[in-house]
Design a protein around this motif. Structure first.
Motif, short mmCIF file in Angstrom:
data_model
loop_
_atom_site.label_atom_id
_atom_site.label_comp_id
_atom_site.label_asym_id
_atom_site.label_seq_id
_atom_site.Cartn_x
_atom_site.Cartn_y
_atom_site.Cartn_z
N ASP A 199 0.80 -1.23 0.00
CA ASP A 199 0.00 0.00 0.00
C ASP A 199 0.83 1.27 0.00
O ASP A 199 0.29 2.36 -0.18
CB ASP A 199 -0.92 0.00 1.22
N ILE A 200 2.11 1.13 0.24
CA ILE A 200 2.92 2.35 0.25
C ILE A 200 3.52 2.63 -1.13
O ILE A 200 4.14 3.65 -1.36
CB ILE A 200 4.06 2.28 1.30
N ARG A 201 3.32 1.72 -2.08
CA ARG A 201 3.87 1.89 -3.42
C ARG A 201 3.11 2.98 -4.17
O ARG A 201 1.97 3.30 -3.83
CB ARG A 201 3.78 0.57 -4.22
N PRO A 202 3.70 3.54 -5.23
CA PRO A 202 3.00 4.57 -6.00
C PRO A 202 1.77 3.99 -6.70
O PRO A 202 1.79 2.85 -7.14
CB PRO A 202 4.03 5.02 -7.05
N ASN A 203 0.73 4.79 -6.79
CA ASN A 203 -0.48 4.38 -7.51
C ASN A 203 -0.25 4.64 -9.00
O ASN A 203 -0.20 5.79 -9.43
CB ASN A 203 -1.67 5.18 -7.00
N PRO A 204 -0.13 3.59 -9.81
CA PRO A 204 0.19 3.81 -11.23
C PRO A 204 -0.93 4.50 -12.00
O PRO A 204 -0.70 5.04 -13.07
CB PRO A 204 0.41 2.38 -11.76
N ASN A 205 -2.13 4.49 -11.42
CA ASN A 205 -3.25 5.14 -12.12
C ASN A 205 -3.40 6.61 -11.77
O ASN A 205 -4.21 7.32 -12.37
CB ASN A 205 -4.56 4.41 -11.80
N ALA A 206 -2.64 7.06 -10.80
CA ALA A 206 -2.76 8.47 -10.39
C ALA A 206 -1.98 9.37 -11.35
O ALA A 206 -0.90 8.98 -11.83
CB ALA A 206 -2.22 8.64 -8.97
N ALA A 207 -2.54 10.54 -11.63
CA ALA A 207 -1.84 11.49 -12.51
C ALA A 207 -0.53 11.92 -11.86
O ALA A 207 0.48 12.12 -12.53
CB ALA A 207 -2.73 12.69 -12.76
N PRO B 161 5.68 6.40 -1.86
CA PRO B 161 5.27 7.75 -1.49
C PRO B 161 4.12 7.86 -0.49
O PRO B 161 3.82 8.96 -0.04
CB PRO B 161 4.84 8.34 -2.84
N ALA B 162 3.48 6.74 -0.13
CA ALA B 162 2.35 6.89 0.80
C ALA B 162 2.84 7.50 2.12
O ALA B 162 3.99 7.32 2.51
CB ALA B 162 1.71 5.53 1.05
N PHE B 163 1.94 8.21 2.77
CA PHE B 163 2.29 8.85 4.03
C PHE B 163 2.28 7.78 5.13
O PHE B 163 1.24 7.37 5.60
CB PHE B 163 1.31 9.97 4.36
N GLN B 164 3.47 7.33 5.49
CA GLN B 164 3.57 6.24 6.47
C GLN B 164 3.77 6.80 7.88
O GLN B 164 4.59 7.70 8.07
CB GLN B 164 4.77 5.34 6.15
N VAL B 165 3.03 6.25 8.82
CA VAL B 165 3.32 6.53 10.23
C VAL B 165 3.46 5.18 10.92
O VAL B 165 2.74 4.23 10.59
CB VAL B 165 2.24 7.39 10.92
#
Lengths: 363, 179
Positions: A41-49, A110-114
């Motif tokens: 879930d922390i990987r980049p979303n390939p569908n996001a602009a 890039p996900a915002f990880q805490v």
């Protein structure tokens, strides 16, 4: 400051953690999803602009598997270094500065990880403190994330400040571009926490620091935490050499010293805008309308784009003279500059990193 | 065919003939019509090579962004009009065109380099001694090269350098920035 989230993802093993409970309680309108292993879930979303921007809006509460303490990624044998020890309690930042190195550094996650197990960092810190008992440590949480951006909902600063308040030999540095200081005001740091603000002139704030508190708000927040017993410091970094930069940065220092007495400032760091080719490319792609990314930057000897040397040094020199005139007692250092630039600007060779870190921690 | 479509076709035709990469073509076509047309006019009349066209597109975009204007307005300025309408070979004018853009894109760097080159020229060094300024003043390191074939040339070169120490220190100060 309110930062919007699209989604909160919680790793199953963190479901019952105090951090997850606090975040869910404070984010009622945000959809929550649970997952066995959040690493996908922390990987980049390939569908996001803009996958990096999308990552900022997805908070992932997860178990940190790697060590929490690391050497500052800016450190290198090429440069003088400030001996900063980084404590990674989160990764990425809800604000969006056009020059931010995270755009390249964490582009693959890039996900915002805490990290729900962030109090494990205290054990690491304790071991480091014992191992390096002969010197003071300067430890900060503001390298891969803003130290206070989500503090309103995580409340992590209270634990950190409380922990460090009873430990000799550690100075905790919380680095921020926000004015999120309410939690700090409810804890007594006993002189062992320093809050530092990155400061830029209004013009840079307006063009390049999306979602941050205004420079004036940051300075006023510094004034308040100072009154509450915290140490304060400031980072003029990155200094961007646009046409009126010297005038604007000097005016910024005047404003700072109007609100915060120079004698109360632990240190001020200076650093020029520097970008690897990969970062420069990512930043320009994400912020094509930011004129601050079109300065007189050239490929420097270290492979980074920097303002050409005499202009950069001239700016450093003007600011250094102004700071020294306000109070020679304020410690100053340059970030990611070679020893020759230190000698030219500060009139002395830089000390070894550990010594600089210890000096900053004690000051 | 609308004027915009006609312009698009002409840009694509020029770009294809020069094997311009897709990214730069897209950036070119994304400009306002007047700017895209002004660049096409310059590229065609000066016969810009592919690398020159890429550099020109990038610098025009950056100057326009920094100054809050557009590429057409920049290319309408006197220095470019002189180059575009002036005499001389196309390759020489193309070089002058890109150089002029570079002066506008890096005005303070250009002035600093001019000042340094004048200081170096004033040293009146013999052919055996050469001062190499750091590329684009990206570092504070001055390289001094000696090319000698015998002891006499070496001694003469070193004597020359020694006699110019103060001036060379001034050059180092200009490269490294004011203290």
């Amino acid at each position: 400051m309110n930062f919007e989230l699209d989604e909160i993802v919680i790793e199953e093993q963190c479901r019952h953690s105090p951090l997850a409970a606090r975040i869910i309680r404070a984010s009622l309108d945000v959809p929550v999803r649970f997952t066995d292993d959040a690493r996908q879930d922390i990987r980049p979303n390939p569908n996001a602009a803009d996958p990096f921007a999308a990552g900022k809006r997805k908070m992932v509460i997860m178990h940190r598997r790697a060590p929490f303490l690391m050497a500052c990624p800016a450190g290198s044998s090429e440069f003088a270094c400030c001996g900063y020890l980084v404590m990674v309690l989160a990764s990425n930042c809800p604000m969006d500065c056009s020059y931010c190195f995270l755009q390249d550094y964490i582009a693959d996650n890039p996900a915002f990880q805490v990290y729900a197990n962030y109090t494990d960092a205290f054990d690491e810190l304790e071991r480091a403190r014992r191992r390096l008992s002969d010197r003071a440590l300067r430890v900060g949480t503001g390298e891969l994330a803003d130290s206070l951006a989500f503090d309103r909902i995580t409340g992590a600063s209270r634990d950190l400040v409380g922990y460090c308040a009873s430990r000799d030999g550690i100075l905790l540095e919380l680095k921020t571009k926000t004015d999120e200081i309410d939690n700090l005001l409810s804890v007594d740091p006993r002189g062992r926490t320093l809050v530092s603000w990155t400061l830029s002139p209004d013009r840079v704030f307006a063009t390049s620091e999306k979602g941050t508190a205004s420079p004036t708000a940051r300075i006023k927040a510094a004034q308040r935490v100072l009154e509450a017993g915290y140490k304060v410091a400031f980072h003029l970094d990155p200094i961007i050499a646009y046409a009126d930069a010297e005038r604007d940065y000097l005016a910024l220092l005047v404003e700072l010293f109007d609100f915060v007495s120079p004698e109360d400032i632990s240190f001020i760091s200076l650093g020029g805008l520097r970008m690897t080719p990969a970062l420069r490319s990512a930043a320009r792609k994400r912020h094509p309308q930011d004129p601050m990314l079109c300065g007189e930057d050239v490929l420097a000897a270290d492979g980074r784009y920097r303002t050409f040397t005499p202009l950069r040094v001239s700016l450093f020199g003007a600011l250094e003279r102004r700071i020294a005139a306000a109070s020679p007692a304020i410690l100053r250092y340059l970030c990611m500059e070679p020893a020759s630039v230190h000698r030219r600007v500060l009139g002395r060779s830089p000390a070894p990193p550990a010594a600089v870190g210890a000096t900053l921690a004690r000051h | 065919m609308s004027q915009r479509e006609d312009l698009r076709e002409r840009v694509l035709s020029w770009a294809e003939a020069r094997h311009l990469d897709t990214e730069h073509i897209q950036r070119w076509l994304a400009l306002d019509a007047a700017s895209a047309a002004a660049i096409l006019h310059a590229a065609s009349s000066l016969g810009l090579r592919t690398g020159q066209a890429q550099a020109a597109l990038e610098m025009l975009e950056e100057i326009a962004l920094r100054e809050g204007t557009d590429a057409a307005s920049i290319l309408a300025r006197a220095p470019f009009k002189r180059i575009l309408e002036g005499a001389g070979s196309a390759p020489a004018r193309a070089r002058a065109f890109v150089n002029e853009l570079r002066v506008m894109r890096f005005p303070r760097l250009g002035r600093a380099l001019e000042e340094l080159k004048a200081e170096v020229a004033a040293l009146k060094l013999p052919q055996t001694v050469r001062m190499v300024l750091p590329k684009d003043l990206g570092s504070d390191e001055l390289r001094i090269e000696l090319r000698v074939r015998d002891g006499e040339e070496l001694r003469a070169s070193v004597r020359t350098l020694e006699s110019r120490i103060a001036a060379i220190e001034r050059i180092l100060a200009l490269i490294g920035g004011p203290v």
